[in-house]
Structures are given as structure tokens and as C-alpha cells.
Design an enzyme around this catalytic site. Structure first.
Site, PDB file in Angstrom:
ATOM      1  N   ASP A   1      70.788  24.743  24.939  1.00 41.70           N
ATOM      2  CA  ASP A   1      71.630  23.544  24.823  1.00 41.70           C
ATOM      3  C   ASP A   1      72.052  23.007  26.201  1.00 41.70           C
ATOM      4  O   ASP A   1      72.672  21.950  26.272  1.00 41.70           O
ATOM      5  CB  ASP A   1      72.830  23.768  23.890  1.00 41.70           C
ATOM      6  CG  ASP A   1      73.557  25.072  24.126  1.00 41.70           C
ATOM      7  OD1 ASP A   1      73.114  25.875  24.962  1.00 41.70           O
ATOM      8  OD2 ASP A   1      74.584  25.297  23.460  1.00 41.70           O
ATOM      9  N   HIS A   2      71.683  23.711  27.262  1.00 41.12           N
ATOM     10  CA  HIS A   2      71.942  23.242  28.626  1.00 41.12           C
ATOM     11  C   HIS A   2      70.633  22.827  29.303  1.00 41.12           C
ATOM     12  O   HIS A   2      69.575  23.392  29.022  1.00 41.12           O
ATOM     13  CB  HIS A   2      72.546  24.350  29.480  1.00 41.12           C
ATOM     14  CG  HIS A   2      73.919  24.792  29.056  1.00 41.12           C
ATOM     15  ND1 HIS A   2      75.055  24.499  29.764  1.00 41.12           N
ATOM     16  CD2 HIS A   2      74.329  25.527  27.989  1.00 41.12           C
ATOM     17  CE1 HIS A   2      76.108  25.021  29.162  1.00 41.12           C
ATOM     18  NE2 HIS A   2      75.699  25.657  28.078  1.00 41.12           N
TER      19      HIS A   2
ATOM     20  N   ASP B   1      77.389  27.940  35.012  1.00 44.94           N
ATOM     21  CA  ASP B   1      78.014  27.295  33.865  1.00 44.94           C
ATOM     22  C   ASP B   1      79.507  27.549  34.005  1.00 44.94           C
ATOM     23  O   ASP B   1      79.990  28.626  33.651  1.00 44.94           O
ATOM     24  CB  ASP B   1      77.467  27.885  32.568  1.00 44.94           C
ATOM     25  CG  ASP B   1      78.122  27.264  31.347  1.00 44.94           C
ATOM     26  OD1 ASP B   1      78.979  26.365  31.518  1.00 44.94           O
ATOM     27  OD2 ASP B   1      77.777  27.679  30.230  1.00 44.94           O
TER      28      ASP B   1
ATOM     29  N   GLU C   1      74.073  33.322  30.612  1.00 46.44           N
ATOM     30  CA  GLU C   1      73.893  33.687  29.205  1.00 46.44           C
ATOM     31  C   GLU C   1      72.503  34.269  28.944  1.00 46.44           C
ATOM     32  O   GLU C   1      71.822  33.875  27.993  1.00 46.44           O
ATOM     33  CB  GLU C   1      74.202  32.519  28.253  1.00 46.44           C
ATOM     34  CG  GLU C   1      75.691  32.322  28.035  1.00 46.44           C
ATOM     35  CD  GLU C   1      76.015  31.668  26.697  1.00 46.44           C
ATOM     36  OE1 GLU C   1      76.057  30.429  26.657  1.00 46.44           O
ATOM     37  OE2 GLU C   1      76.227  32.382  25.701  1.00 46.44           O
TER      38      GLU C   1
ATOM     39  N   TYR D   1      79.216  32.595  35.184  1.00 39.59           N
ATOM     40  CA  TYR D   1      79.323  32.122  33.803  1.00 39.59           C
ATOM     41  C   TYR D   1      80.796  32.251  33.409  1.00 39.59           C
ATOM     42  O   TYR D   1      81.263  33.321  33.013  1.00 39.59           O
ATOM     43  CB  TYR D   1      78.423  32.946  32.879  1.00 39.59           C
ATOM     44  CG  TYR D   1      78.570  32.604  31.412  1.00 39.59           C
ATOM     45  CD1 TYR D   1      78.553  31.283  30.980  1.00 39.59           C
ATOM     46  CD2 TYR D   1      78.743  33.603  30.458  1.00 39.59           C
ATOM     47  CE1 TYR D   1      78.708  30.970  29.641  1.00 39.59           C
ATOM     48  CE2 TYR D   1      78.892  33.303  29.118  1.00 39.59           C
ATOM     49  CZ  TYR D   1      78.874  31.994  28.718  1.00 39.59           C
ATOM     50  OH  TYR D   1      79.040  31.680  27.390  1.00 39.59           O
TER      51      TYR D   1
ATOM     52  N   ASN E   1      71.896  27.514  32.180  1.00 45.94           N
ATOM     53  CA  ASN E   1      72.362  28.392  31.105  1.00 45.94           C
ATOM     54  C   ASN E   1      71.224  28.458  30.083  1.00 45.94           C
ATOM     55  O   ASN E   1      70.929  27.472  29.414  1.00 45.94           O
ATOM     56  CB  ASN E   1      73.652  27.855  30.479  1.00 45.94           C
ATOM     57  CG  ASN E   1      74.124  28.746  29.332  1.00 45.94           C
ATOM     58  OD1 ASN E   1      73.312  29.200  28.518  1.00 45.94           O
ATOM     59  ND2 ASN E   1      75.419  28.990  29.253  1.00 45.94           N
TER      60      ASN E   1
ATOM     61  N   ASN F   1      81.762  25.801  32.537  1.00 45.96           N
ATOM     62  CA  ASN F   1      82.352  25.490  31.224  1.00 45.96           C
ATOM     63  C   ASN F   1      83.524  24.520  31.307  1.00 45.96           C
ATOM     64  O   ASN F   1      84.394  24.509  30.420  1.00 45.96           O
ATOM     65  CB  ASN F   1      82.747  26.777  30.486  1.00 45.96           C
ATOM     66  CG  ASN F   1      81.655  27.228  29.525  1.00 45.96           C
ATOM     67  OD1 ASN F   1      81.044  26.406  28.846  1.00 45.96           O
ATOM     68  ND2 ASN F   1      81.388  28.523  29.478  1.00 45.96           N
TER      69      ASN F   1
END
Length: 262
Positions: free
Chosen positions: A252-253, A150, A36, A107, A9, A152
DNA sequence: ATGACGTATTCTATACGA
């Protein structure tokens, strides 16, 4: 011929073009799946990736949000992108390699803050998204396929920094874990990362908000590599490139890798 | 318990992320 695949991501492919190139140069996966991208497909900076040998791309994009792309050194055939849950979002794309393996890049919706669909529409959309994917795999059982992205959701106790603290936090609630398990079961998907690394804490995401993400280490394993059971025994070499979370202007991933001997 | 930070567009404010 074995091939290595990574999923990442990237949280804006245009802003982070330079670290995408760093990953391609230093790690050189055959296939890189991005989520993303936050970019229309025609504004993805393909020239730089092409110069590094990634001459093939299959992608779905939209302005500002979401967006998924599969970059590859190996030829790809576009295998479609589905708008599960009819959100009008670019959250899925699939491509088939010359060896007949199809790669699904997802995603999954984040789901908002409150884990209650009665007060938070986004949470319901996340659950409905997974239900639609589950039903699609049930109706058309995948073979010779890899699913990454991702998702999530951090399904296991050792996929989060504190299981008890996160039981009511979106990404680790029991109902999300149940929906993810049903999606996995409907396609007979094997979690390749946990096949390779069956025990121990393992994360792929750390919040931007921690002062020192590395020291605090309050991570979650939100990014996954699955394969259908017919090719799962070809998967090996899974790893999370944690160092990438510390690169300049990071996502952040962190990227998750696996190799398949096929 | 809260807020901490980051990105994109609608751009000195708002929506979204998880």
C-alpha cells in the site's frame, strides 16, 4: 560519487520478493531501505537480492510484525538498531557507507485508531517513540546522516488528500505533526523530498480499501527522506514511484527516491 | 458515519495496519 537511495514500506518482504526484485532491476537504487518486512532477518530472501548485485544487508527483524532492512550494492557497516520507547519491536536500524554517511531506517508506530493516549495506548506509544528519538538526536547531534522510513505522519496540508477531513485522523493530527517537527528540529534534519518538490500534493501511501486507489487518489505522504543540514545541499532528484502502487500484489506504499552527490 | 482490503499467526479467528 553520487548514490541513489529509496525507501519503501514493503508490507511483507517474503510475500513481495518479486516486486522488490522488479524495483531493484528497473530502478537500481544503490541503497534500498525497507520497512514492515514482517520477517525474521534470517528468512529474508537475500539470495535473489544478492544475485541482482545487492550483496550487503543490515537488518533488524522479528516474527510476523515490523522489521527494517537496508539492502545495498555498496558496502555497509552495521551502526546499530535502537528499541526506542522500549516496545520490543524491530523498528530502527542504521548503517554507515564507506563515504562516512550513516543511514537511519525507521518504521514509526502507526498509533492505532483513536488519537487519544488516554483511551488508546498505541497512540501514546507513537508519541513517546518520537519523543525518545528526538531526545536521542538532541543528546548526540547527527552529522553526515540520512534518515528515511515510514514515519507514519503526513505533516503538511499538501501531504494529504483532505487536510480538514484528516485533522482528527491518526497520521495527520496536530500533536503528531508537532512531535515529528520536534524530532526533525532536534537533529537539524532537512526534508529532502520537500526541498526538491516544495509545492503541491504529494503522497506515498494509498489505502487498500479504496475501490480504485488511483482514481480516488486519497493518499498521504507517510514515507520520508531527511538529511542532516551539512549534506542536505547534496540531495536532489526526489521522486515517488507511484507506478509501484499499481504493480501486481502491491504494497500500500510506493517507494520514495533521492540522490546524494557525495 | 461506516466500512471498505490485506498480511501473519494464534490459522476457518484474531491482531494489526492508518
Amino acid at each position: 560519487m553520487p548514490f541513489t537511495l529509496a525507501t519503501w514500506n514493503i508490507n511483507s518482504v517474503r510475500l513481495r520478493e518479486s516486486i522488490v526484485c522488479k524495483l531493484l532491476e528497473e530502478e537500481a537504487p544503490d541503497v534500498l531501505c525497507l520497512q514492515e518486512c514482517k520477517s525474521p532477518v534470517d528468512k529474508i530472501p537475500m539470495d535473489q537480492f544478492r544475485a541482482l548485485g545487492y550483496t550487503h544487508m543490515v537488518a533488524r527483524g522479528q516474527k510476523g510484525y515490523n522489521g527494517v532492512a537496508i539492502l545495498s550494492k555498496l558496502p555497509l557497516v552495521d551502526a546499530g538498531g535502537e528499541d526506542y520507547a522500549s516496545l520490543g519491536h524491530a523498528r530502527h536500524v542504521a548503517a554507515t557507507l564507506e563515504n562516512g554517511v550513516t543511514i537511519h531506517n525507521f518504521y514509526v508506530p502507526a498509533g492505532g485508531d483513536v488519537p487519544d493516549r488516554e483511551v488508546n495506548e498505541k497512540f501514546g506509544q507513537k508519541l513517546d517513540y518520537l519523543t525518545e528519538v528526538r531526545d536521542a538526536f538532541h543528546a548526540n547531534r547527527p552529522e553526515k546522516s540520512i534518515l528515511v522510513g515510514d514515519l507514519n505522519i503526513a505533516p503538511r496540508e499538501d501531504d494529504v488528500w483532505n487536510h480538514k477531513n484528516l485533522l482528527k485522523i491518526v497520521s495527520h493530527t496536530p500533536i503528531e505533526v508537532k512531535h515529528l517537527a520536534e524530532t526533525q528540529e532536534s537533529g537539524k534534519w532537512v526534508d529532502i523530498t520537500r526541498q526538491d518538490i516544495p509545492e503541491g500534493l504529494l503522497y506515498s501511501w494509498w489505502s487498500y480499501r479504496a475501490k480504485d486507489w488511483d482514481e480516488a487518489d486519497k493518499g498521504r505522504r507517510l514515507d520520508h527522506v531527511w538529511a542532516t543540514s551539512d549534506i542536505a545541499n547534496a540531495g536532489h532528484g526526489s521522486r515517488v514511484l507511484r507506478a509501484a502502487r499499481g504493480w501486481e500484489k502491491p504494497s500500500d506504499h510506493a517507494p520514495v527516491f533521492a540522490t546524494f552527490d557525495l
